[in-house]
Write an enzyme that holds these catalytic residues in place. Structure first.
Site, PDB file in Angstrom:
ATOM      1  N   GLY A  67       0.844  -1.211   0.000  1.00 13.05           N
ATOM      2  CA  GLY A  67       0.000   0.000   0.000  1.00 13.05           C
ATOM      3  C   GLY A  67       0.864   1.240   0.000  1.00 13.05           C
TER       4      GLY A  67
ATOM      5  N   ASP B 167       8.930   5.857   7.740  1.00 15.56           N
ATOM      6  CA  ASP B 167       8.645   7.204   8.254  1.00 15.56           C
ATOM      7  C   ASP B 167       7.712   8.002   7.332  1.00 15.56           C
ATOM      8  OD1 ASP B 167      10.283   7.750   6.115  1.00 15.56           O
ATOM      9  OD2 ASP B 167      11.862   8.741   7.266  1.00 15.56           O
ATOM     10  N   GLY B 168       7.344   7.412   6.201  1.00 11.39           N
ATOM     11  CA  GLY B 168       6.431   8.105   5.297  1.00 11.39           C
ATOM     12  C   GLY B 168       7.083   9.220   4.493  1.00 11.39           C
TER      13      GLY B 168
ATOM     14  N   ARG C  38       3.870  13.600  -8.425  1.00 15.17           N
ATOM     15  CA  ARG C  38       3.924  12.968  -9.746  1.00 15.17           C
ATOM     16  C   ARG C  38       2.532  12.757 -10.298  1.00 15.17           C
ATOM     17  NH1 ARG C  38       6.232   6.933  -8.318  1.00 15.17           N
ATOM     18  NH2 ARG C  38       4.393   6.154  -7.253  1.00 15.17           N
TER      19      ARG C  38
ATOM     20  N   ASP D 247       4.447  -4.666  -7.469  1.00 17.03           N
ATOM     21  CA  ASP D 247       3.806  -3.420  -7.009  1.00 17.03           C
ATOM     22  C   ASP D 247       4.365  -2.213  -7.755  1.00 17.03           C
ATOM     23  OD1 ASP D 247       6.043  -4.389  -5.331  1.00 17.03           O
ATOM     24  OD2 ASP D 247       5.926  -2.411  -4.420  1.00 17.03           O
ATOM     25  N   ASN D 248       5.410  -2.409  -8.547  1.00 17.02           N
ATOM     26  CA  ASN D 248       5.955  -1.321  -9.354  1.00 17.02           C
ATOM     27  C   ASN D 248       5.717  -1.577 -10.835  1.00 17.02           C
ATOM     28  OD1 ASN D 248       6.898  -0.069  -7.051  1.00 17.02           O
ATOM     29  ND2 ASN D 248       8.899  -1.058  -7.157  1.00 17.02           N
TER      30      ASN D 248
HETATM   31  P1  AMP Z   1       9.088   1.115  -3.282  1.00 17.82           P
HETATM   32  O1  AMP Z   1      10.252   0.193  -3.182  1.00 17.82           O
HETATM   33  O2  AMP Z   1       9.445   2.555  -3.223  1.00 17.82           O
HETATM   34  O3  AMP Z   1       8.210   0.759  -4.427  1.00 17.82           O
HETATM   35  O4  AMP Z   1       8.226   0.872  -1.960  1.00 17.82           O
HETATM   36  C1  AMP Z   1       7.770  -0.395  -1.557  1.00 17.82           C
HETATM   37  C2  AMP Z   1       6.773  -0.241  -0.425  1.00 17.82           C
HETATM   38  O5  AMP Z   1       7.405   0.349   0.722  1.00 17.82           O
HETATM   39  C3  AMP Z   1       5.591   0.655  -0.729  1.00 17.82           C
HETATM   40  O6  AMP Z   1       4.465   0.129  -0.080  1.00 17.82           O
HETATM   41  C4  AMP Z   1       6.001   1.979  -0.147  1.00 17.82           C
HETATM   42  O7  AMP Z   1       4.895   2.791   0.162  1.00 17.82           O
HETATM   43  C5  AMP Z   1       6.740   1.539   1.097  1.00 17.82           C
HETATM   44  N1  AMP Z   1       7.720   2.545   1.531  1.00 17.82           N
HETATM   45  C6  AMP Z   1       8.883   2.874   0.935  1.00 17.82           C
HETATM   46  N2  AMP Z   1       9.529   3.830   1.625  1.00 17.82           N
HETATM   47  C7  AMP Z   1       8.748   4.134   2.686  1.00 17.82           C
HETATM   48  C8  AMP Z   1       8.861   5.056   3.776  1.00 17.82           C
HETATM   49  N3  AMP Z   1       9.902   5.862   3.910  1.00 17.82           N
HETATM   50  N4  AMP Z   1       7.861   5.074   4.673  1.00 17.82           N
HETATM   51  C9  AMP Z   1       6.793   4.273   4.564  1.00 17.82           C
HETATM   52  N5  AMP Z   1       6.625   3.387   3.577  1.00 17.82           N
HETATM   53  C10 AMP Z   1       7.587   3.304   2.637  1.00 17.82           C
HETATM   54 MG    MG Z   2       6.625   1.275  -5.366  1.00 15.51          MG
END
Ligand code: AMP
Ligand code: MG
Length: 469
Positions: free
Chosen positions: A84, A119-120, A171, A243-244
């Protein structure tokens, strides 16, 4: 300031998302704003301070309906039943002046119910990387999400490398539906939600599709074309998790992505991809694997599982040929052949083999092929000359060879060392390198800034990109 929102995803049932506002930041400052894109989206003009308030999430524009989307996903092959938007928030959707619908999403805008341990937040480096690379991809003609704004937050965040300046990217995307969006409901056995999602995806992306099987077919075709395009410009996505992998066929999530300098089928940039799962040359295989996961999820919608399985299998099994055909079309164009036959594969492959053996620069070799200096890219010049003779025979009587080559072989691509230099400057408060790159990458098929075409010197090489985004 107004954003002409027209929100459709937020009208779906609650199962698909959680409503959550962005978390305010201390001192938002506008770093970049994409005027061309804003105009396309019909976003009215505003001053930098107001833009910074909106695109940091501090001020919610009228009719925004902020939410975090639910999805799951296979990360490096392992299924994670719940991911998510952990640090992204969909503000809403806007229909552009051509009638095309776009999501407007903040990334790095604070915690959500899906943040898990995170940390979001996002830091400046990956935010500017995504801004520059996604806009370069757009200019190169590759389907992609785009960058509307980058804002620094005035707050430091902790990453592996230490404390780093926080930032938020805005984006746009034709949607943020992913393979993982289907997987989460399939995994939970929520067939009604899966059906609602399927109908929504069809309506939004492939209105001519007649049902789930047709949706699968359309997504496979979009992904086959996308991968061939990546390959043709030396792009390594780096984290092709399900998920990407966007249902609409756009490139999404520019984490550890990079463009190759010297050609190597096995090139990997992501520091955590030890097995080379997402290596340059493995991208077609992974796209097919991802589509098999989408097929698996969609199969739950069928009563007659056996015949659905048979049909879906045939669609997946057609993908290697589909990618091969798209690949041949793209690479043949790069050597001046608009209408290739299967025999041309050998000519292209031979060139790539020579390039790999000699470590020739991918972008500059192809760009030089239409001029007299291509042999300078090789150490074994006799071997190249032999290839060039065959090539000259093949294109001798073809029309528009030069034009075709110059519009399919970019003069500049976002080289990794330039991105890193740009990020270091931005950390120090200097956005000049960012602006320089953006200017050059807007016209990648014209050499406006020759220095940016140079490969890195030995000391400039950036071997890996961090996943700590
Ligand atoms: P990503 O590798 O950027 O596609 O992220 C994979 C998952 O990790 C997704 O669900 C992102 O929302 C979550 N995510 C990545 N970085 C953070 C972060 N700093 N804080 C919270 N969730 C994260
Ligand atoms: Mg992603």
């Amino acid at each position: 300031m107004e954003l002409p929102f027209d929100n459709s995803f937020a009208a779906l049932p609650d199962a698909f998302y959680t409503r959550v506002p962005p978390t305010s930041v201390k001192a938002p400052k506008l770093l970049a704003f994409n005027d061309d894109l804003a105009k396309l989206l019909g976003i009215s003009k505003a001053d930098d301070a107001e833009l910074a308030q909106i695109f940091s999430g501090n001020f919610l524009p009228q009719n925004a309906d902020p939410l975090a989307q639910l999805y799951a996903g296979h990360q490096f092959g392992n299924f994670n039943p719940q991911l998510g938007d952990g640090r992204a928030i969909l503000l809403g959707e806007v229909i552009d002046t051509n009638g095309v619908r776009h999501d407007i999403q903040l990334k790095g805008s604070g915690r959500t119910p899906y943040s898990r341990g995170g940390d979001g937040r996002a830091w400046l480096g990956p935010v500017l990387r995504e801004y520059v690379v996604s806009e370069a991809m757009y200019a190169l003609g590759v389907p992609t999400t785009r960058a509307l704004a980058a804002v620094s937050t005035g707050e430091d965040i902790l990453r592996e490398q230490g404390m780093l300046p926080g930032a938020i990217l805005t984006r746009t995307a034709s949607s943020h539906l992913r393979v993982g969006t289907f997987q989460v409901f399939a995994h939970r056995g929520q067939v009604d939600e899966l059906r609602t999602l399927t109908n929504y995806a069809i309506k939004r992306h492939y209105p001519e599709a007649t049902g789930p099987m047709d949706l699968l077919r359309a997504v496979c075709t979009a992904q086959a074309n996308l991968i061939a395009q990546w390959m043709s410009i030396g792009f390594v996505h780096g984290v092709m998790n399900t998920d990407n992998c966007a249902i609409g066929g756009e490139t999404i999530d520019y984490g550890p992505c990079a463009f190759m300098d010297d050609f190597n089928m096995g090139r990997v940039f992501s520091s955590i991809d030890q097995q080379g799962r997402y290596a340059y040359g493995n991208q077609p295989n992974i796209a097919i694997w991802n589509m098999a996961q989408l097929a698996t999820a969609l199969l739950q919608l069928f009563e007659d599982k056996d015949s659905a399985l048979e049909e879906a299998t045939a669609i997946i099994h057609a993908m290697p040929d589909q990618i091969e055909t798209a690949w041949l079309q793209r690479f043949a164009a790069k050597i001046g052949i608009a209408a290739p036959t299967s025999k041309d594969t050998e000519l292209i492959q031979k060139l790539l083999d020579l390039m790999q053996t000699d470590g020739a620069d991918f972008t500059n070799t192809f760009r030089a092929l239409s001029g007299p200096d291509a042999r300078d890219q090789f150490t074994d010049r006799n071997a190249f000359d032999a290839w060039a003779t065959k090539h000259a025979e093949r294109i001798a009587y073809l029309p528009n060879v030069q034009d075709l080559m110059n519009t399919t072989n970019p003069a500049v691509i976002p080289r990794n060392h330039r991105i890193e230099q740009m990020i270091q400057a931005a950390i120090a408060g200097d956005m000049e390198p960012f602006n320089r790159l953006m200017t050059a990458y807007k016209k990648p098929y014209t050499l406006t800034d020759p220095d940016l075409a140079n490969p890195p010197t030995q000391s400039e090489i950036v071997p890996a990109t961090f996943c700590g985004t």
